[in-house]
Design an enzyme around this catalytic site. Sequence first.
Site, PDB file in Angstrom:
ATOM      1  N   SER A  17       0.860  -1.166   0.167  1.00  0.00           N
ATOM      2  CA  SER A  17      -0.031   0.026  -0.020  1.00  0.00           C
ATOM      3  C   SER A  17       1.011   1.142   0.006  1.00  0.00           C
ATOM      4  CB  SER A  17      -0.962  -0.156   1.208  1.00  0.00           C
ATOM      5  OG  SER A  17      -0.308  -0.267   2.275  1.00  0.00           O
ATOM      6  N   GLU A  19       1.218   5.453   0.798  1.00  0.00           N
ATOM      7  CA  GLU A  19       0.632   6.562   1.298  1.00  0.00           C
ATOM      8  C   GLU A  19       0.914   8.023   0.684  1.00  0.00           C
ATOM      9  OE1 GLU A  19       0.079   6.660   5.691  1.00  0.00           O
ATOM     10  OE2 GLU A  19       0.905   8.856   5.714  1.00  0.00           O
ATOM     11  N   ASP A 111      -2.937  15.091  15.918  1.00  0.00           N
ATOM     12  CA  ASP A 111      -2.250  15.863  16.871  1.00  0.00           C
ATOM     13  C   ASP A 111      -2.712  16.927  17.364  1.00  0.00           C
ATOM     14  OD1 ASP A 111       0.103  14.290  16.896  1.00  0.00           O
ATOM     15  OD2 ASP A 111       0.552  15.024  14.871  1.00  0.00           O
ATOM     16  N   PHE A 221      12.069  14.949  11.524  1.00  0.00           N
ATOM     17  CA  PHE A 221      10.917  14.537  11.343  1.00  0.00           C
ATOM     18  C   PHE A 221      10.491  13.313  12.544  1.00  0.00           C
ATOM     19  CE2 PHE A 221       7.575  11.854   8.927  1.00  0.00           C
ATOM     20  CZ  PHE A 221       6.557  12.584   9.473  1.00  0.00           C
ATOM     21  N   HIS A 271       3.553  -1.047   3.858  1.00  0.00           N
ATOM     22  CA  HIS A 271       2.762   0.016   3.536  1.00  0.00           C
ATOM     23  C   HIS A 271       4.030   1.110   3.659  1.00  0.00           C
ATOM     24  CE1 HIS A 271      -0.320   3.309   3.913  1.00  0.00           C
ATOM     25  NE2 HIS A 271       0.459   3.903   4.948  1.00  0.00           N
TER      26      HIS A 271
HETATM   27  P1  FAD Z   1      -4.272   7.218  19.246  1.00  0.00           P
HETATM   28  O1  FAD Z   1      -4.297   5.816  18.670  1.00  0.00           O
HETATM   29  O2  FAD Z   1      -5.539   7.522  19.762  1.00  0.00           O
HETATM   30  O3  FAD Z   1      -3.287   7.247  20.490  1.00  0.00           O
HETATM   31  C1  FAD Z   1      -1.982   7.071  20.104  1.00  0.00           C
HETATM   32  C2  FAD Z   1      -1.248   6.881  21.190  1.00  0.00           C
HETATM   33  O4  FAD Z   1      -1.023   7.735  22.099  1.00  0.00           O
HETATM   34  C3  FAD Z   1      -1.818   5.667  22.271  1.00  0.00           C
HETATM   35  O5  FAD Z   1      -0.879   4.662  22.387  1.00  0.00           O
HETATM   36  C4  FAD Z   1      -2.309   6.315  23.340  1.00  0.00           C
HETATM   37  O6  FAD Z   1      -2.286   5.309  24.515  1.00  0.00           O
HETATM   38  C5  FAD Z   1      -1.703   7.561  23.545  1.00  0.00           C
HETATM   39  N1  FAD Z   1      -2.380   8.581  23.729  1.00  0.00           N
HETATM   40  C6  FAD Z   1      -3.662   9.077  23.109  1.00  0.00           C
HETATM   41  N2  FAD Z   1      -4.013  10.081  23.817  1.00  0.00           N
HETATM   42  C7  FAD Z   1      -3.209  10.223  25.169  1.00  0.00           C
HETATM   43  C8  FAD Z   1      -3.613  11.239  26.212  1.00  0.00           C
HETATM   44  N3  FAD Z   1      -4.233  11.846  26.131  1.00  0.00           N
HETATM   45  N4  FAD Z   1      -2.366  10.924  26.966  1.00  0.00           N
HETATM   46  C9  FAD Z   1      -1.374  10.000  27.071  1.00  0.00           C
HETATM   47  N5  FAD Z   1      -1.419   9.026  26.008  1.00  0.00           N
HETATM   48  C10 FAD Z   1      -2.444   9.304  24.853  1.00  0.00           C
HETATM   49  N6  FAD Z   1      -1.804  12.565  11.472  1.00  0.00           N
HETATM   50  C11 FAD Z   1      -2.742  13.409  10.797  1.00  0.00           C
HETATM   51  O7  FAD Z   1      -2.966  14.640  11.297  1.00  0.00           O
HETATM   52  N7  FAD Z   1      -3.267  12.961   9.519  1.00  0.00           N
HETATM   53  C12 FAD Z   1      -3.017  11.821   8.958  1.00  0.00           C
HETATM   54  O8  FAD Z   1      -3.299  11.606   7.872  1.00  0.00           O
HETATM   55  C13 FAD Z   1      -2.032  11.092   9.772  1.00  0.00           C
HETATM   56  N8  FAD Z   1      -1.848   9.752   9.305  1.00  0.00           N
HETATM   57  C14 FAD Z   1      -1.089   8.854   9.867  1.00  0.00           C
HETATM   58  C15 FAD Z   1      -1.053   7.587   9.559  1.00  0.00           C
HETATM   59  C16 FAD Z   1      -0.158   6.561  10.163  1.00  0.00           C
HETATM   60  C17 FAD Z   1      -0.057   5.167   9.775  1.00  0.00           C
HETATM   61  C18 FAD Z   1       0.320   6.957  11.367  1.00  0.00           C
HETATM   62  C19 FAD Z   1       1.150   6.001  12.262  1.00  0.00           C
HETATM   63  C20 FAD Z   1       0.177   8.263  11.937  1.00  0.00           C
HETATM   64  C21 FAD Z   1      -0.540   9.308  11.100  1.00  0.00           C
HETATM   65  N9  FAD Z   1      -0.930  10.396  11.745  1.00  0.00           N
HETATM   66  C22 FAD Z   1      -1.736  11.122  11.269  1.00  0.00           C
HETATM   67  C23 FAD Z   1      -0.352  10.887  12.969  1.00  0.00           C
HETATM   68  C24 FAD Z   1      -1.487  10.836  14.277  1.00  0.00           C
HETATM   69  O9  FAD Z   1      -2.225  11.672  14.074  1.00  0.00           O
HETATM   70  C25 FAD Z   1      -0.510  11.251  15.483  1.00  0.00           C
HETATM   71  O10 FAD Z   1       0.578  10.202  15.759  1.00  0.00           O
HETATM   72  C26 FAD Z   1      -1.301  11.513  16.791  1.00  0.00           C
HETATM   73  O11 FAD Z   1      -0.803  12.011  17.589  1.00  0.00           O
HETATM   74  C27 FAD Z   1      -2.125  10.277  17.274  1.00  0.00           C
HETATM   75  O12 FAD Z   1      -3.208  10.047  16.680  1.00  0.00           O
HETATM   76  P2  FAD Z   1      -3.507   8.088  16.728  1.00  0.00           P
HETATM   77  O13 FAD Z   1      -4.722   7.898  15.992  1.00  0.00           O
HETATM   78  O14 FAD Z   1      -2.330   7.374  16.413  1.00  0.00           O
HETATM   79  O15 FAD Z   1      -3.853   8.218  18.274  1.00  0.00           O
END
Ligand code: FAD
Length: 298
Positions: A17, A19, A111, A221, A271
């Site tokens: 895949s 990205e 984020d 990064f 990926h």
């Molecule tokens: P979650 O899965 O909800 O949490 C990630 C981790 O952080 C978990 O382990 C959790 O335990 C911990 N955590 C969550 N909230 C808290 C808290 N309040 N206090 C303490 N720990 C906490 N970002 C973008 O903006 N756009 C994108 O398109 C994008 N694509 C991505 C694709 C991939 C494959 C990856 C790996 C990351 C991507 N990101 C993207 C980055 C991502 O948005 C950030 O890493 C963000 O900080 C966490 O989102 P998540 O969905 O991984 O969070």
Amino acid sequence: MTKTETDRHVTGDIKLSFEFFPPKNADMDVQLWETVEELSRWNPDFVSVTYGAGGTTKAPTLDAVRRMISSAGLSTASHLTCVDASRQEVHDVVEEFRAAGVKHFVALRGDPSTGIGTAYKPHAQGYENAAALVRGLRDIADFEVSVSAYPEKHPESENDGVDIDMLKRKADNGATRALTQFFFDNDIFERYMERVTKAGITIPVVPGIMPIQNLTLLKRFAARCGTSVPAFLDERFAGVDEDPIERAKVAADVAAEQIIDLRRRGINEFHLYTMNRAPLVNAVLESVGFRDLRRSAA
Ligand code: FAD
């Protein structure tokens, strides 16, 4: 043809895949579509387009996704974040993407808009994290839902256990696949997968591979993402800064070797973070020996 080391990796069970990110201007738009056209020849299982946290790229992400589905005929996932959005706002976005033919989301928390490293505050009427978003998406329709995974833990996570718990919650809520943050040390990934398996997580966890276009930028990064950059990369890239051809060769070799080693460890889905550029990704996949995936292969 003589059997080489890499030929052993030419198999029918590989899934790739790619990205992409949405273009910010006309030149980047041209570059994206040239890249999509070029890389689609690898017959990817799916492609995905990132989504700016807080909906900042909604329009260009939607445009790109729509075009990938309707013109390029690619199975396309849209990333989706829930930061700074109410549930209703997220649902409205989902419906727009669904109308464009999207059946697969990469569901993310995103984020904080106050900056990486600041405390995340969910929207008062919003999804509190990615696990809740996954549940919400699955309640709307039978979407395919991919999620993030962090072999070196997310920088906000207190420890590995919290991180694995979150992946488990996402899987339990209906995620169908996890895509990892990029990493360069396959031992770290293998140890992570042991913890994933021990936690009873059974969805595929697909390694995210980042071919290194520029080691200096990559280090910056990686520091923000919590990804370690092993010393061997400095050694491999030493002396090629001023030589783009040699640098590209080293970059292709490094990523190809990582994939070949993961293949040896039983991984067959990858990926790739393309950075909207085809040449390096092509070189990596050619070097691994994935030639038979190409639609245009003679
Ligand atoms: P979650 O899965 O909800 O949490 C990630 C981790 O952080 C978990 O382990 C959790 O335990 C911990 N955590 C969550 N909230 C808290 C808290 N309040 N206090 C303490 N720990 C906490 N970002 C973008 O903006 N756009 C994108 O398109 C994008 N694509 C991505 C694709 C991939 C494959 C990856 C790996 C990351 C991507 N990101 C993207 C980055 C991502 O948005 C950030 O890493 C963000 O900080 C966490 O989102 P998540 O969905 O991984 O969070």
